[in-house]
Design a protein around this motif. Structure first.
Motif, PDB file in Angstrom:
ATOM      1  N   CYS A  48      23.912  21.370  51.366  1.00 20.45           N
ATOM      2  CA  CYS A  48      23.017  20.244  51.111  1.00 20.45           C
ATOM      3  C   CYS A  48      23.871  19.052  50.684  1.00 20.45           C
ATOM      4  O   CYS A  48      24.610  19.128  49.699  1.00 20.45           O
ATOM      5  N   PHE A  49      23.770  17.961  51.407  1.00 16.04           N
ATOM      6  CA  PHE A  49      24.646  16.808  51.205  1.00 16.04           C
ATOM      7  C   PHE A  49      23.856  15.604  50.720  1.00 16.04           C
ATOM      8  O   PHE A  49      22.723  15.369  51.157  1.00 16.04           O
ATOM      9  N   THR A  50      24.452  14.852  49.797  1.00 14.56           N
ATOM     10  CA  THR A  50      23.869  13.598  49.310  1.00 14.56           C
ATOM     11  C   THR A  50      24.955  12.534  49.298  1.00 14.56           C
ATOM     12  O   THR A  50      26.060  12.782  48.811  1.00 14.56           O
ATOM     13  N   ALA A  56      28.580  12.837  47.677  1.00 15.14           N
ATOM     14  CA  ALA A  56      29.532  11.757  47.927  1.00 15.14           C
ATOM     15  C   ALA A  56      29.070  10.510  47.195  1.00 15.14           C
ATOM     16  O   ALA A  56      27.898  10.133  47.284  1.00 15.14           O
ATOM     17  N   GLY A  57      29.993   9.877  46.497  1.00 14.47           N
ATOM     18  CA  GLY A  57      29.646   8.670  45.764  1.00 14.47           C
ATOM     19  C   GLY A  57      30.236   8.702  44.371  1.00 14.47           C
ATOM     20  O   GLY A  57      30.649   9.760  43.872  1.00 14.47           O
ATOM     21  N   ASP A  58      30.265   7.555  43.734  1.00 13.60           N
ATOM     22  CA  ASP A  58      30.802   7.451  42.377  1.00 13.60           C
ATOM     23  C   ASP A  58      29.896   6.532  41.581  1.00 13.60           C
ATOM     24  O   ASP A  58      29.018   5.852  42.134  1.00 13.60           O
ATOM     25  N   ALA A  98      27.070  19.049  57.120  1.00 16.52           N
ATOM     26  CA  ALA A  98      25.860  19.336  56.345  1.00 16.52           C
ATOM     27  C   ALA A  98      24.775  20.039  57.163  1.00 16.52           C
ATOM     28  O   ALA A  98      24.684  19.890  58.378  1.00 16.52           O
ATOM     29  N   ASP A  99      23.934  20.770  56.436  1.00 19.43           N
ATOM     30  CA  ASP A  99      22.752  21.406  57.025  1.00 19.43           C
ATOM     31  C   ASP A  99      21.460  20.696  56.613  1.00 19.43           C
ATOM     32  O   ASP A  99      20.474  20.731  57.331  1.00 19.43           O
ATOM     33  N   ILE A 100      21.492  20.075  55.425  1.00 23.30           N
ATOM     34  CA  ILE A 100      20.337  19.348  54.896  1.00 23.30           C
ATOM     35  C   ILE A 100      20.865  18.115  54.167  1.00 23.30           C
ATOM     36  O   ILE A 100      21.895  18.183  53.491  1.00 23.30           O
ATOM     37  N   PHE A 101      20.170  16.986  54.300  1.00 25.16           N
ATOM     38  CA  PHE A 101      20.482  15.791  53.524  1.00 25.16           C
ATOM     39  C   PHE A 101      19.379  15.601  52.486  1.00 25.16           C
ATOM     40  O   PHE A 101      18.185  15.699  52.808  1.00 25.16           O
ATOM     41  N   ILE A 102      19.774  15.307  51.238  1.00 23.84           N
ATOM     42  CA  ILE A 102      18.810  15.165  50.141  1.00 23.84           C
ATOM     43  C   ILE A 102      18.994  13.820  49.455  1.00 23.84           C
ATOM     44  O   ILE A 102      20.118  13.440  49.105  1.00 23.84           O
ATOM     45  N   LEU A 103      17.885  13.095  49.249  1.00 21.13           N
ATOM     46  CA  LEU A 103      17.922  11.835  48.508  1.00 21.13           C
ATOM     47  C   LEU A 103      16.655  11.718  47.645  1.00 21.13           C
ATOM     48  O   LEU A 103      15.645  11.172  48.083  1.00 21.13           O
ATOM     49  N   PRO A 104      16.710  12.216  46.389  1.00 21.43           N
ATOM     50  CA  PRO A 104      15.534  12.182  45.515  1.00 21.43           C
ATOM     51  C   PRO A 104      15.454  10.919  44.665  1.00 21.43           C
ATOM     52  O   PRO A 104      15.241  10.968  43.463  1.00 21.43           O
ATOM     53  N   SER A 105      15.628   9.755  45.280  1.00 22.94           N
ATOM     54  CA  SER A 105      15.683   8.478  44.563  1.00 22.94           C
ATOM     55  C   SER A 105      14.357   8.111  43.917  1.00 22.94           C
ATOM     56  O   SER A 105      13.280   8.490  44.384  1.00 22.94           O
ATOM     57  N   LEU A 106      14.465   7.284  42.870  1.00 21.68           N
ATOM     58  CA  LEU A 106      13.282   6.719  42.232  1.00 21.68           C
ATOM     59  C   LEU A 106      12.992   5.315  42.753  1.00 21.68           C
ATOM     60  O   LEU A 106      11.903   4.784  42.539  1.00 21.68           O
ATOM     61  N   GLY A 107      13.955   4.706  43.433  1.00 24.12           N
ATOM     62  CA  GLY A 107      13.762   3.372  43.984  1.00 24.12           C
ATOM     63  C   GLY A 107      14.705   3.128  45.148  1.00 24.12           C
ATOM     64  O   GLY A 107      15.856   3.545  45.103  1.00 24.12           O
ATOM     65  N   GLU A 108      14.220   2.474  46.196  1.00 24.92           N
ATOM     66  CA  GLU A 108      15.019   2.202  47.394  1.00 24.92           C
ATOM     67  C   GLU A 108      14.510   0.949  48.088  1.00 24.92           C
ATOM     68  O   GLU A 108      13.385   0.502  47.856  1.00 24.92           O
ATOM     69  N   GLY A 109      15.364   0.401  48.984  1.00 26.92           N
ATOM     70  CA  GLY A 109      14.919  -0.591  49.951  1.00 26.92           C
ATOM     71  C   GLY A 109      14.485   0.194  51.171  1.00 26.92           C
ATOM     72  O   GLY A 109      13.391   0.720  51.243  1.00 26.92           O
ATOM     73  N   MET A 110      15.364   0.306  52.146  1.00 27.02           N
ATOM     74  CA  MET A 110      15.250   1.324  53.192  1.00 27.02           C
ATOM     75  C   MET A 110      16.636   1.962  53.249  1.00 27.02           C
ATOM     76  O   MET A 110      17.579   1.358  53.777  1.00 27.02           O
TER      77      MET A 110
END
Length: 252
Positions: free
Chosen positions: A71-73, A107-109, A145-157
């Motif tokens: 699972c990748f983010t 991935a990210g900091d 990856a097999d699944i992408f996950i993004l459980p954000s509370l706020g986004e643009g697109m």
């Protein structure tokens, strides 16, 4: 008042999603005819077919076997991106048969890196969750990856969701901002949650459903890839921006 004046003085107001535009109109009390939205896009490199050699290399780098579910983010390590909900969801999954096959790569900091590292260590998930830091080859990690996950509370697109779709990786995400507009019916959109525990439980259930069903993952991934190719290419986005610029210049 200053922000409202700024937008009303603009020749054109553009947002990344319809939801963002409606939010802007409501909060600034803008007229209904002020503003337009131009969807975000994925760059051409993300539409390249999965490179099986790269997939194998990246998975081996993390000790992820082909029978594991990775699972990748890709997101900044900030509270709004919801990494804590993934940690919480893993605790709900510990007693499930699929748990032993689940692996995560983030991935990210950002400012939460130290906190998340400590939480991962205290939860004994150091073999489960890999903090990759900032990476320039997100497309390669999507290959892995097999699944992408993004459980954000706020986004643009979110561009990361569109990139995953372009790569054919099935997406689990919250209904933040323009994410539902991006995914359509091609992924798992988590329901609106009453509290953090409910959000983590819903995420755990979504992960469990797809982790044990490769056919469903492949179907959702193919749906997302087709949707991205039809609506969210870089050429389509740039052509739309250029048409707006040309129209405004012509009317000057």
């Amino acid at each position: 008042a200053a922000l409202k004046s700024h937008y009303l003085d603009a020749r054109t107001v553009i947002t990344k999603s319809r939801e963002n535009l409606e939010f802007l109109r409501a909060r600034l009390e803008l007229p209904a005819d002020v503003g337009m939205f131009i969807p975000n896009s994925a760059s051409d490199s993300f539409f390249a077919p999965v490179d099986e050699r790269i997939r194998a290399t990246r998975r081996q780098q993390l000790g992820v076997s082909e029978t594991d579910v990775l699972c990748f983010t890709a997101a900044g390590l900030r509270p709004v991106k919801g990494h804590a909900y993934q940690l919480h969801a893993l605790r709900y999954l510990e007693g499930n048969a699929i748990f032993s096959r689940l692996k995560f790569a983030w991935a990210g900091d950002g400012p939460l890196r130290g906190f998340l590292h400590n939480q991962i260590t205290e939860s004994a998930f150091t073999e489960k969750i890999h903090l990759l830091g900032h990476v320039s080859n997100v497309d390669e990690w999507l290959d892995a990856a097999d699944i992408f996950i993004l459980p954000s509370l706020g986004e643009g697109m979110p561009g990361s969701v569109l990139e995953a779709m372009a790569k054919g990786v099935p997406v689990i995400a919250t209904r933040a901002g323009g994410t539902p507009e991006a995914l359509g019916d091609c992924g798992q959109l988590l329901p609106e949650a009453a509290d953090d525990n409910a959000r983590a439980r819903d995420l755990a259930e979504a992960i469990r459903n797809w982790a044990g069903d490769e056919k469903a993952r492949r179907s959702a991934g193919a749906c997302g890839r087709n949707r991205a190719a039809a609506h969210f290419t870089r050429r389509r986005m740039l052509d739309t921006y250029m048409a707006v610029v040309e129209k405004e210049l012509a009317s000057n």
